[in-house]
Design a protein around this motif. Structure first.
Motif, PDB file in Angstrom:
ATOM      1  N   VAL A 152      26.641  21.868  -2.070  1.00 23.00           N
ATOM      2  CA  VAL A 152      27.153  21.615  -3.417  1.00 23.00           C
ATOM      3  C   VAL A 152      26.899  20.152  -3.759  1.00 23.00           C
ATOM      4  CG1 VAL A 152      29.186  21.528  -4.900  1.00 23.00           C
ATOM      5  CG2 VAL A 152      28.916  23.402  -3.254  1.00 23.00           C
ATOM      6  N   GLY A 153      26.091  19.944  -4.780  1.00 25.58           N
ATOM      7  CA  GLY A 153      25.754  18.570  -5.151  1.00 25.58           C
ATOM      8  C   GLY A 153      26.438  18.099  -6.414  1.00 25.58           C
ATOM      9  N   TRP A 154      27.023  19.015  -7.159  1.00 22.48           N
ATOM     10  CA  TRP A 154      27.641  18.637  -8.446  1.00 22.48           C
ATOM     11  C   TRP A 154      28.617  19.725  -8.869  1.00 22.48           C
ATOM     12  CZ3 TRP A 154      27.403  14.061 -10.720  1.00 22.48           C
ATOM     13  CH2 TRP A 154      27.824  13.929 -12.049  1.00 22.48           C
ATOM     14  N   TRP A 155      29.623  19.329  -9.596  1.00 21.63           N
ATOM     15  CA  TRP A 155      30.568  20.293 -10.175  1.00 21.63           C
ATOM     16  C   TRP A 155      30.449  20.233 -11.689  1.00 21.63           C
ATOM     17  CZ3 TRP A 155      34.153  23.661  -7.866  1.00 21.63           C
ATOM     18  CH2 TRP A 155      34.224  23.592  -6.480  1.00 21.63           C
ATOM     19  N   TYR A 156      30.288  21.405 -12.273  1.00 16.97           N
ATOM     20  CA  TYR A 156      30.326  21.482 -13.738  1.00 16.97           C
ATOM     21  C   TYR A 156      31.575  22.287 -14.093  1.00 16.97           C
ATOM     22  CZ  TYR A 156      29.265  22.442 -18.607  1.00 16.97           C
ATOM     23  OH  TYR A 156      29.326  22.533 -19.974  1.00 16.97           O
TER      24      TYR A 156
ATOM     25  N   LEU B 204      18.183  20.243 -13.934  1.00 11.95           N
ATOM     26  CA  LEU B 204      18.785  18.963 -13.584  1.00 11.95           C
ATOM     27  C   LEU B 204      19.521  19.036 -12.243  1.00 11.95           C
ATOM     28  CD1 LEU B 204      19.331  16.024 -14.555  1.00 11.95           C
ATOM     29  CD2 LEU B 204      21.435  16.886 -15.622  1.00 11.95           C
ATOM     30  N   TRP B 205      19.907  20.257 -11.806  1.00  9.32           N
ATOM     31  CA  TRP B 205      20.633  20.398 -10.546  1.00  9.32           C
ATOM     32  C   TRP B 205      19.835  19.850  -9.376  1.00  9.32           C
ATOM     33  CZ3 TRP B 205      18.487  23.285  -6.588  1.00  9.32           C
ATOM     34  CH2 TRP B 205      17.427  24.135  -6.922  1.00  9.32           C
ATOM     35  N   ARG B 206      18.496  19.848  -9.481  1.00 12.22           N
ATOM     36  CA  ARG B 206      17.652  19.379  -8.368  1.00 12.22           C
ATOM     37  C   ARG B 206      17.836  17.885  -8.090  1.00 12.22           C
ATOM     38  NH1 ARG B 206      14.396  23.216 -10.975  1.00 12.22           N
ATOM     39  NH2 ARG B 206      13.715  24.927  -9.606  1.00 12.22           N
ATOM     40  N   VAL B 207      18.343  17.151  -9.090  1.00 12.04           N
ATOM     41  CA  VAL B 207      18.601  15.727  -8.875  1.00 12.04           C
ATOM     42  C   VAL B 207      19.766  15.531  -7.905  1.00 12.04           C
ATOM     43  CG1 VAL B 207      19.287  13.573 -10.016  1.00 12.04           C
ATOM     44  CG2 VAL B 207      17.704  15.153 -11.158  1.00 12.04           C
ATOM     45  N   PHE B 208      20.682  16.494  -7.839  1.00 15.94           N
ATOM     46  CA  PHE B 208      21.909  16.332  -7.059  1.00 15.94           C
ATOM     47  C   PHE B 208      21.910  17.102  -5.742  1.00 15.94           C
ATOM     48  CE2 PHE B 208      22.945  16.199 -11.644  1.00 15.94           C
ATOM     49  CZ  PHE B 208      23.297  14.868 -11.734  1.00 15.94           C
ATOM     50  N   THR B 209      21.093  18.119  -5.601  1.00 16.72           N
ATOM     51  CA  THR B 209      21.096  18.923  -4.376  1.00 16.72           C
ATOM     52  C   THR B 209      19.729  19.556  -4.152  1.00 16.72           C
ATOM     53  OG1 THR B 209      22.127  20.808  -3.255  1.00 16.72           O
ATOM     54  CG2 THR B 209      21.957  20.934  -5.650  1.00 16.72           C
ATOM     55  N   ASP B 210      19.443  19.862  -2.877  1.00 13.53           N
ATOM     56  CA  ASP B 210      18.192  20.550  -2.545  1.00 13.53           C
ATOM     57  C   ASP B 210      18.394  22.048  -2.403  1.00 13.53           C
ATOM     58  OD1 ASP B 210      19.667  20.678  -0.268  1.00 13.53           O
ATOM     59  OD2 ASP B 210      18.239  19.615   1.023  1.00 13.53           O
ATOM     60  N   GLY B 211      19.566  22.527  -2.742  1.00 15.93           N
ATOM     61  CA  GLY B 211      19.860  23.951  -2.667  1.00 15.93           C
ATOM     62  C   GLY B 211      20.600  24.346  -1.419  1.00 15.93           C
ATOM     63  N   THR B 212      20.952  23.394  -0.547  1.00 19.95           N
ATOM     64  CA  THR B 212      21.643  23.714   0.706  1.00 19.95           C
ATOM     65  C   THR B 212      23.119  23.336   0.680  1.00 19.95           C
ATOM     66  OG1 THR B 212      21.075  21.558   1.653  1.00 19.95           O
ATOM     67  CG2 THR B 212      19.505  23.375   1.997  1.00 19.95           C
TER      68      THR B 212
ATOM     69  N   SER C  48      25.070  24.377  -6.536  1.00 23.14           N
ATOM     70  CA  SER C  48      24.371  24.178  -5.260  1.00 23.14           C
ATOM     71  C   SER C  48      22.964  24.755  -5.281  1.00 23.14           C
ATOM     72  CB  SER C  48      25.166  24.828  -4.114  1.00 23.14           C
ATOM     73  OG  SER C  48      25.348  26.227  -4.374  1.00 23.14           O
ATOM     74  N   GLY C  49      22.531  25.264  -6.434  1.00 25.48           N
ATOM     75  CA  GLY C  49      21.194  25.848  -6.541  1.00 25.48           C
ATOM     76  C   GLY C  49      20.974  26.427  -7.919  1.00 25.48           C
ATOM     77  N   GLN C  50      19.867  27.128  -8.082  1.00 28.06           N
ATOM     78  CA  GLN C  50      19.518  27.642  -9.407  1.00 28.06           C
ATOM     79  C   GLN C  50      20.517  28.677  -9.901  1.00 28.06           C
ATOM     80  OE1 GLN C  50      16.860  26.552 -11.461  1.00 28.06           O
ATOM     81  NE2 GLN C  50      18.127  27.697 -12.903  1.00 28.06           N
ATOM     82  N   SER C  51      20.995  29.539  -8.972  1.00 30.29           N
ATOM     83  CA  SER C  51      21.917  30.605  -9.400  1.00 30.29           C
ATOM     84  C   SER C  51      23.225  30.015  -9.923  1.00 30.29           C
ATOM     85  CB  SER C  51      22.182  31.568  -8.248  1.00 30.29           C
ATOM     86  OG  SER C  51      22.750  30.866  -7.137  1.00 30.29           O
ATOM     87  N   THR C  52      23.768  29.049  -9.186  1.00 29.65           N
ATOM     88  CA  THR C  52      25.015  28.435  -9.654  1.00 29.65           C
ATOM     89  C   THR C  52      24.769  27.553 -10.877  1.00 29.65           C
ATOM     90  OG1 THR C  52      24.669  26.720  -7.979  1.00 29.65           O
ATOM     91  CG2 THR C  52      26.192  28.513  -7.428  1.00 29.65           C
ATOM     92  N   ALA C  53      23.564  26.988 -10.988  1.00 30.05           N
ATOM     93  CA  ALA C  53      23.232  26.211 -12.181  1.00 30.05           C
ATOM     94  C   ALA C  53      23.208  27.107 -13.411  1.00 30.05           C
ATOM     95  CB  ALA C  53      21.895  25.518 -12.007  1.00 30.05           C
ATOM     96  N   LEU C  54      22.740  28.366 -13.215  1.00 31.47           N
ATOM     97  CA  LEU C  54      22.762  29.315 -14.335  1.00 31.47           C
ATOM     98  C   LEU C  54      24.194  29.675 -14.728  1.00 31.47           C
ATOM     99  CD1 LEU C  54      19.789  31.660 -13.368  1.00 31.47           C
ATOM    100  CD2 LEU C  54      19.857  29.972 -15.223  1.00 31.47           C
ATOM    101  N   LEU C  55      25.068  29.751 -13.691  1.00 30.85           N
ATOM    102  CA  LEU C  55      26.489  29.975 -14.006  1.00 30.85           C
ATOM    103  C   LEU C  55      27.042  28.816 -14.826  1.00 30.85           C
ATOM    104  CD1 LEU C  55      27.931  31.415 -10.659  1.00 30.85           C
ATOM    105  CD2 LEU C  55      27.592  32.626 -12.832  1.00 30.85           C
ATOM    106  N   ALA C  56      26.623  27.586 -14.467  1.00 32.74           N
ATOM    107  CA  ALA C  56      27.050  26.420 -15.248  1.00 32.74           C
ATOM    108  C   ALA C  56      26.533  26.525 -16.681  1.00 32.74           C
ATOM    109  CB  ALA C  56      26.537  25.136 -14.591  1.00 32.74           C
ATOM    110  N   GLY C  57      25.295  27.013 -16.838  1.00 28.66           N
ATOM    111  CA  GLY C  57      24.752  27.204 -18.186  1.00 28.66           C
ATOM    112  C   GLY C  57      25.532  28.246 -18.974  1.00 28.66           C
ATOM    113  N   ALA C  58      25.977  29.318 -18.271  1.00 31.75           N
ATOM    114  CA  ALA C  58      26.769  30.352 -18.943  1.00 31.75           C
ATOM    115  C   ALA C  58      28.119  29.783 -19.375  1.00 31.75           C
ATOM    116  CB  ALA C  58      26.964  31.538 -18.005  1.00 31.75           C
ATOM    117  N   LEU C  59      28.725  28.956 -18.499  1.00 34.87           N
ATOM    118  CA  LEU C  59      29.988  28.320 -18.873  1.00 34.87           C
ATOM    119  C   LEU C  59      29.787  27.393 -20.071  1.00 34.87           C
ATOM    120  CD1 LEU C  59      32.960  27.626 -18.423  1.00 34.87           C
ATOM    121  CD2 LEU C  59      32.232  25.963 -16.695  1.00 34.87           C
TER     122      LEU C  59
END
Length: 423
Positions: free
Chosen positions: A156-160, A146-154, A166-177
């Motif tokens: 920060v498009g969303w805060w969880y 879902l992060w791709r809806v808010f940013t192209d990876g360049t 800002s990309g897949q790696s930080t999205a995985l951190l959001a999943g861990a949280l």
């Protein structure tokens, strides 16, 4: 292994139920608290103009009903007893007496303070159990793309939470949280909702001057008990005088006549003997009915649960009784509970328009809890002239409490609690 799996499912179900209940309490409680607090403030401001003298008792009655509804769910869901100690308003009191009588009651100001608490701290503590279970869904969705809806990876498009996505790696951190929050919700949702009701009790229950309030309540309940006993003695005396005593006197007169006629007119004597036999049978029936009104034989012989089942069977509507008692309470407590339930069921039949009623009877944590629910039109309330006021006084003699939840359109739930031990 199977037992562990069952325990996990049970815990997950308990957490889910706590979350759903917390969301319901948060949303409905916030809306109700804000609306009632605004109405109360406006009504109080209008008291000097005279309009508030009329509106304030109605608004404060609504506040009390709202607080009593929270008392009911606190007792039903977590066994947290929040006593409702309101000073009675004299029967037939005018608007002026009702208004300033209710404003002079410390419980009224506790209720208003609780409305402020409920729309702030109470809202947060009720919302947390559900938020801990629902908010992780957003984190998992971000981790799944879902992060791709808010940013192209360049950028920060969303805060969880505190995680900048800002990309897949930080999205995985959001999943861990999110996984951590879900685990916290799994363990903490039920205790958090229980904390909400404990905080509610600390605000709603009497604090300052508790001993003086206790003395006042005991004085009133003692006076009510004395008045009730005197009224009951007068009723018994009246029933004996008008019923069994009159029949026994008539039977004695018939026997005297029979004694005089037995040799002169045997046929007439036999008729009077038959009449005397019928009178004795009628007198015995009336005496049994009188005894049943004092202490029903089924209650003495089989206990409270079976006595209430017998009550329900005689109702002209569909009834269900769920009763589990591990022993017997003291006879006065059983009698008070039995007649309280009988009065509630009678009111249900006469006034509710219901076609179904449920009675739940259990003993937990040293408390006898009885809930009577019907699917009628609602609108029942404790007040001057109400049969529920008499039940409240009856239970108050034993330190019991009565709470009524009866919104317009129903359903009506009457909850009774009496502290007692079972033998």
């Amino acid at each position: 292994m199977e037992k562990h799996s069952t325990d996990v499912r049970a815990r997950a179900r308990e957490a889910a139920v706590a979350g759903a209940r917390g969301l319901a309490v948060a949303v409905l409680g916030f809306a109700g608290s804000v609306a009632l607090f605004v109405l109360a403030v406006v009504s109080l401001v209008l008291v000097p103009l005279g309009v508030g003298v009329v509106t304030t008792p109605w608004v404060l009655t609504g506040v009390r009903s709202f607080a009593n509804a929270r008392r009911v769910v606190a007792a039903q869901w977590y066994g947290i007893r929040i006593p409702a100690v309101y000073r009675p308003v004299p029967a037939g009191a005018g608007p002026w007496t009702r208004c300033f009588g209710m404003l002079g009651d410390p419980a009224t100001w506790r209720d208003l303070g609780w409305l402020l608490f409920d729309m702030t701290v109470g809202f947060v503590t009720a919302l947390l159990p559900g938020a801990l279970l629902l908010y992780p869904l957003e984190g998992f969705a971000l981790a799944l793309g879902l992060w791709r809806v808010f940013t192209d990876g360049t950028h920060v498009g969303w805060w969880y939470g505190f995680v900048p996505v800002s990309g897949q790696s930080t999205a995985l951190l959001a999943g861990a949280l999110a996984a951590g929050l879900l685990a916290a919700g799994y363990h903490l949702s039920p205790p958090l909702l229980r904390l909400h009701f404990r905080l509610t009790r600390s605000v709603l229950a009497s604090g300052q001057g508790e001993l003086a309030e206790r003395v006042r309540v005991l004085t009133e309940t003692r006076r009510d008990a004395v008045d009730t006993s005197a009224a009951e003695l007068r009723r018994i005396e009246r029933d004996l005088h008008d019923g069994a005593q009159a029949r026994l006197v008539a039977m004695g007169m018939d026997l005297g006549t029979i004694e005089a006629l037995i040799d002169k007119d045997p046929a007439r004597a036999r008729e009077l003997l038959a009449q005397a036999r019928r009178s004795s049978a009628d007198a015995l029936t009336e005496l049994r009915d009188l005894v049943r009104g004092i202490h029903p034989p089924v209650l003495a012989e089989r206990g409270l649960a079976d006595a209430i089942r017998a009550l329900a069977l005689r109702l002209p509507l569909t009834s269900e009784v769920d009763a589990e008692l591990a022993g017997r309470a003291d006879a006065p407590v059983e009698s008070a509970a039995y007649f309280a339930v009988s009065e509630v069921l009678t009111n249900t039949v006469k006034h509710s328009g219901a076609d179904r009623v449920w009675v739940d009877l259990h003993h937990t944590d040293g408390m006898l809890r009885i809930a009577v629910t019907d699917n009628g039109r609602g609108g029942a309330r404790i007040g001057a002239g109400s049969g529920l006021s008499g039940i409240e006084r009856r239970l108050g003699t034993f330190d019991g409490v009565l709470a009524v939840s009866s919104p317009a359109g129903g359903p009506t739930m009457v909850t009774m609690e009496i502290p007692c031990a079972l033998s």
